[in-house]
Each structure stands twice: as C-alpha cells, then as structure tokens.
Design a protein around this motif. Structure first.
Motif, mmCIF file in Angstrom:
data_model
loop_
_atom_site.group_PDB
_atom_site.id
_atom_site.type_symbol
_atom_site.label_atom_id
_atom_site.label_comp_id
_atom_site.label_asym_id
_atom_site.label_seq_id
_atom_site.Cartn_x
_atom_site.Cartn_y
_atom_site.Cartn_z
ATOM 1 N N MET A 1 -27.982 14.031 76.136
ATOM 2 C CA MET A 1 -26.567 14.369 76.081
ATOM 3 C C MET A 1 -25.795 13.205 75.472
ATOM 4 S SD MET A 1 -24.129 15.691 79.168
ATOM 5 C CE MET A 1 -24.426 14.248 80.156
ATOM 6 N N PRO A 2 -25.812 13.075 74.126
ATOM 7 C CA PRO A 2 -25.089 11.970 73.528
ATOM 8 C C PRO A 2 -23.589 12.174 73.628
ATOM 9 C CG PRO A 2 -26.035 13.379 71.832
ATOM 10 C CD PRO A 2 -26.518 13.904 73.142
ATOM 11 N N VAL A 3 -22.860 11.101 73.893
ATOM 12 C CA VAL A 3 -21.401 11.142 73.963
ATOM 13 C C VAL A 3 -20.886 10.366 72.768
ATOM 14 C CG1 VAL A 3 -19.382 10.522 75.307
ATOM 15 C CG2 VAL A 3 -21.451 11.259 76.460
ATOM 16 N N ARG A 4 -20.196 11.038 71.860
ATOM 17 C CA ARG A 4 -19.673 10.362 70.684
ATOM 18 C C ARG A 4 -18.164 10.483 70.680
ATOM 19 N NH1 ARG A 4 -23.599 8.786 67.281
ATOM 20 N NH2 ARG A 4 -25.676 9.659 67.637
ATOM 21 N N LEU A 5 -17.526 9.392 70.323
ATOM 22 C CA LEU A 5 -16.076 9.331 70.397
ATOM 23 C C LEU A 5 -15.460 9.466 69.012
ATOM 24 C CD1 LEU A 5 -15.810 6.305 72.811
ATOM 25 C CD2 LEU A 5 -16.082 8.712 73.337
ATOM 26 N N PRO A 6 -14.277 10.086 68.907
ATOM 27 C CA PRO A 6 -13.644 10.249 67.609
ATOM 28 C C PRO A 6 -13.056 8.939 67.114
ATOM 29 C CG PRO A 6 -12.218 11.099 69.330
ATOM 30 C CD PRO A 6 -13.523 10.730 69.983
ATOM 31 N N GLY A 7 -12.959 8.816 65.798
ATOM 32 C CA GLY A 7 -12.277 7.662 65.234
ATOM 33 C C GLY A 7 -13.162 6.434 65.222
ATOM 34 N N THR A 16 -16.078 1.981 68.862
ATOM 35 C CA THR A 16 -16.620 2.895 69.862
ATOM 36 C C THR A 16 -18.141 2.891 69.797
ATOM 37 O OG1 THR A 16 -16.458 4.724 68.301
ATOM 38 C CG2 THR A 16 -14.589 4.376 69.777
ATOM 39 N N LEU A 17 -18.749 3.345 70.870
ATOM 40 C CA LEU A 17 -20.207 3.330 70.963
ATOM 41 C C LEU A 17 -20.678 4.720 71.354
ATOM 42 C CD1 LEU A 17 -22.783 1.399 71.072
ATOM 43 C CD2 LEU A 17 -22.458 1.466 73.536
ATOM 44 N N ALA A 18 -21.692 5.206 70.668
ATOM 45 C CA ALA A 18 -22.289 6.482 71.053
ATOM 46 C C ALA A 18 -23.261 6.220 72.199
ATOM 47 C CB ALA A 18 -23.019 7.096 69.868
ATOM 48 N N LEU A 19 -22.911 6.688 73.396
ATOM 49 C CA LEU A 19 -23.764 6.475 74.568
ATOM 50 C C LEU A 19 -24.542 7.753 74.835
ATOM 51 C CD1 LEU A 19 -24.416 4.436 76.857
ATOM 52 C CD2 LEU A 19 -22.683 5.593 78.219
ATOM 53 N N ALA A 162 -26.903 -1.125 78.252
ATOM 54 C CA ALA A 162 -26.871 -0.483 76.936
ATOM 55 C C ALA A 162 -26.042 -1.262 75.923
ATOM 56 C CB ALA A 162 -26.321 0.937 77.073
ATOM 57 N N ASP A 163 -25.092 -2.044 76.388
ATOM 58 C CA ASP A 163 -24.116 -2.687 75.495
ATOM 59 C C ASP A 163 -23.639 -3.986 76.144
ATOM 60 O OD1 ASP A 163 -22.134 -3.028 73.460
ATOM 61 O OD2 ASP A 163 -20.656 -1.941 74.673
ATOM 62 N N THR A 164 -24.540 -4.957 76.264
ATOM 63 C CA THR A 164 -24.273 -6.133 77.099
ATOM 64 C C THR A 164 -23.035 -6.904 76.668
ATOM 65 O OG1 THR A 164 -26.620 -6.348 77.617
ATOM 66 C CG2 THR A 164 -25.239 -8.278 78.004
ATOM 67 N N PHE A 181 -11.541 2.034 83.948
ATOM 68 C CA PHE A 181 -12.059 3.390 83.717
ATOM 69 C C PHE A 181 -11.581 3.909 82.358
ATOM 70 C CE2 PHE A 181 -11.652 4.017 88.586
ATOM 71 C CZ PHE A 181 -12.791 3.272 88.800
ATOM 72 N N SER A 182 -10.310 3.653 82.047
ATOM 73 C CA SER A 182 -9.746 4.104 80.772
ATOM 74 C C SER A 182 -10.444 3.425 79.601
ATOM 75 C CB SER A 182 -8.246 3.805 80.742
ATOM 76 O OG SER A 182 -7.677 4.188 79.506
ATOM 77 N N ALA A 183 -10.676 2.112 79.713
ATOM 78 C CA ALA A 183 -11.347 1.376 78.644
ATOM 79 C C ALA A 183 -12.793 1.849 78.472
ATOM 80 C CB ALA A 183 -11.305 -0.124 78.941
ATOM 81 N N GLU A 184 -13.475 2.087 79.589
ATOM 82 C CA GLU A 184 -14.855 2.594 79.513
ATOM 83 C C GLU A 184 -14.900 3.946 78.822
ATOM 84 O OE1 GLU A 184 -16.509 0.483 83.631
ATOM 85 O OE2 GLU A 184 -15.687 2.519 83.671
ATOM 86 N N THR A 185 -13.953 4.810 79.174
ATOM 87 C CA THR A 185 -13.922 6.146 78.580
ATOM 88 C C THR A 185 -13.642 6.062 77.091
ATOM 89 O OG1 THR A 185 -13.177 7.088 80.693
ATOM 90 C CG2 THR A 185 -12.867 8.428 78.721
ATOM 91 N N ASP A 186 -12.728 5.175 76.697
ATOM 92 C CA ASP A 186 -12.433 5.000 75.277
ATOM 93 C C ASP A 186 -13.671 4.536 74.506
ATOM 94 O OD1 ASP A 186 -9.826 5.737 75.595
ATOM 95 O OD2 ASP A 186 -8.996 3.706 75.522
ATOM 96 N N ARG A 187 -14.452 3.669 75.124
ATOM 97 C CA ARG A 187 -15.602 3.090 74.410
ATOM 98 C C ARG A 187 -16.861 3.955 74.503
ATOM 99 N NH1 ARG A 187 -17.345 -1.057 71.608
ATOM 100 N NH2 ARG A 187 -19.364 -2.063 71.992
ATOM 101 N N TYR A 188 -17.104 4.522 75.681
ATOM 102 C CA TYR A 188 -18.382 5.207 75.914
ATOM 103 C C TYR A 188 -18.276 6.721 76.086
ATOM 104 C CZ TYR A 188 -19.561 0.362 76.987
ATOM 105 O OH TYR A 188 -19.714 -0.995 76.923
ATOM 106 N N GLY A 189 -17.069 7.228 76.265
ATOM 107 C CA GLY A 189 -16.906 8.661 76.457
ATOM 108 C C GLY A 189 -16.854 9.108 77.896
#
Length: 279
Positions: A1-7, A16-19, A162-164, A181-189
């Motif tokens: 289940m890859p999570v990819r962020l726009p932009g 951003t990082l695809a987690l 995953a992203d030390t 939480f907001s920063a994590e969501t922006d970066r990892y989805g």
C-alpha cells in the motif's frame, strides 16, 4: 500500500517521500521471525480462549520477556511489590493486553534497536503513564489504556527507520502532538500513530485499539491518546504551544485539571521507568 503525496514541495521545504506501508509491514514480519516466542504470544493473546497459564508457559520460553512481565507485575505501578511470585499470576495482574504489548515491543525490535528517534523511550513512557492515568475518564481500564500509550510511538520508529535523516529533522523542528502529526502526514501521507495502527491491524490487534490510534490526529475515538500526547508535550517540552485539553479530550478532561493530572503522571512515569528497566 504505497502512499504518495501530491506536489514536490513537502513540509517546511522538505521533499515528500513515498512511504510503502506494505514494505514497512513486511520488514516487521522479518524482524518477527527472529523473535518466535514474542510472535507466538502476540498471536495467542488474540485467542479469547487462551488462559493465563497458557500465556505464562509461552513466556517461560523467553527469559527476557518473562523477566519484564514479572518486574512490571511486582512494580509500584501495579501496587503489588514483591507479592507476585509466578508467571501465571503476573499475567493476571498486568493483563493480557499488557503482556501482548511487551511482546510487540520485542517483536518490532524496539527493545534492541540501536537507532530510534530522539527521545523515543522518554516519550513512550510518558505516553503510557498519561494514557493509564486518563483511561478511566474514557471508559478504559488503566492497563488497556497504558498499552495504547506504550505502543503509540511504534509508527515513529518505523518512519525513522525508513527515512532516518528526514525524520530526525522533522522531530527537531516540530512540537510533539498535532504539529508533528501534520508534518508527518505532509511528508509520508499518514501520521506516526496511524502507521502504528496499520502495524497493529497487521498483527490482528483488536479493532478498538487500532481505531483509537488511527483517529489520534482528529477522530473521536482518538481522544484519549491525543490528550496524552498533549500532556506529554507539556512535560517534556517547556516551550510547547499548548492546546486546550477540553477540546482535545472531547470534554472528558477539563483544562482546569492539567496541573493535577501532570503531577500524578510524573509519579507514574518514575514507577514505569523502573518497571520497564529504563531508569
């Protein structure tokens, strides 16, 4: 289940990082294969027909896990110092969910990890104590609530693996709680408690526990852990920008109780540190 962020911008100028959550969970399974006793405990404690004697027999095959459960059962936190002399009794005292949570910590390699996010165990113990103290206000037993807090940061450890360097920067530049939480969501989805929820669902933890972590950033069922994060941030980060407890807790914990709650949690932290061998 890859999570990819726009932009391409990401949070605070970070890319951003695809987690790929499935890949993260596959790595957890690889770790689990190295701790077969812990894996059996996590699987067996799902079974409602399993008894304390059966779980204790499994614990006995892993001296380190058995010692942790015995130490916790005899700790000041559970109020039975020195009176718990058998593993079945210890399992009964701390509860199946607590035994399972201790096994999950081992299963995920958190007890032996050489590299964890800054302050990982300090945050985790404070969250455990805070959730345990607040649990009855949310119709949760103290032991079950403690488990939510103890495991909540598992997702943070997985993001760090995953992203030390990226996660280290994120931790260094955000407040614990809503801002992070907001920063994590922006970066990892997704946020770290939500990634914890994915891991616990993968290991077939109860739907209630999974939902309580999945909804930490804003859902109704996440109010207990969300409030515990706020109190933990106040204890560990004096410059933390405070959010009112009334709103975070859905009016279960009034802001007027903050000082009293924090004093009690600090005492519980000391007891838990000793019981978990972190002091």
């Amino acid at each position: 289940m890859p999570v990819r962020l726009p932009g391409s911008g990401g949070w605070a100028g970070m890319t951003t990082l695809a987690l790929d959550v499935d890949t993260v969970l596959d790595r957890l399974d690889e770790l689990a294969s190295q701790r077969p006793v812990a894996a059996r405990i996590v699987a067996t404690s799902n079974n409602e027909s399993a008894g304390a004697a059966e779980l204790a027999a499994m614990l006995g095959a892993d001296v380190a896990l058995a010692a942790k459960v015995m130490k916790l059962a005899n700790s000041a936190y559970f109020g039975l110092s020195g009176r718990v002399t058998s593993l079945p009794f210890a399992v009964t005292v701390v509860g199946f969910n607590t035994v399972r949570s201790i096994a999950t910590v081992a299963l995920a390699g958190l007890d032996e990890a050489a590299a964890l996010p800054e302050g990982f165990w300090d945050v985790s113990v404070h969250l455990a104590a805070a959730c345990g103290a607040l649990g009855p206000s949310f119709q949760q037993t103290t032991a079950d609530a403690l488990c939510l807090g103890l495991l909540a940061q598992l997702g943070a450890a997985l993001m760090h693996q995953a992203d030390t360097s990226g996660y280290d920067e994120l931790v260094a530049t955000t407040d614990l709680g809503a801002a992070r939480f907001s920063a994590e969501t922006d970066r990892y989805g997704l946020s770290s408690p939500q990634l914890t929820a994915e891991a616990l669902q993968h290991w077939r933890f109860s739907p209630a526990m999974v939902t309580a972590l999945r909804e930490v950033p804003g859902g109704q069922d996440g109010a207990l852990v969300r409030t515990a994060y706020e109190l933990t941030a106040r204890m560990l980060s004096p410059g933390h920008r405070r959010l009112r407890l009334d709103g975070l807790s859905r009016h279960r914990v009034p802001e007027s109780q903050a000082a009293t709650r924090i004093a009690g949690i600090r005492a519980d932290v000391a007891a838990l540190r000793a019981a978990l061998g972190l002091s």
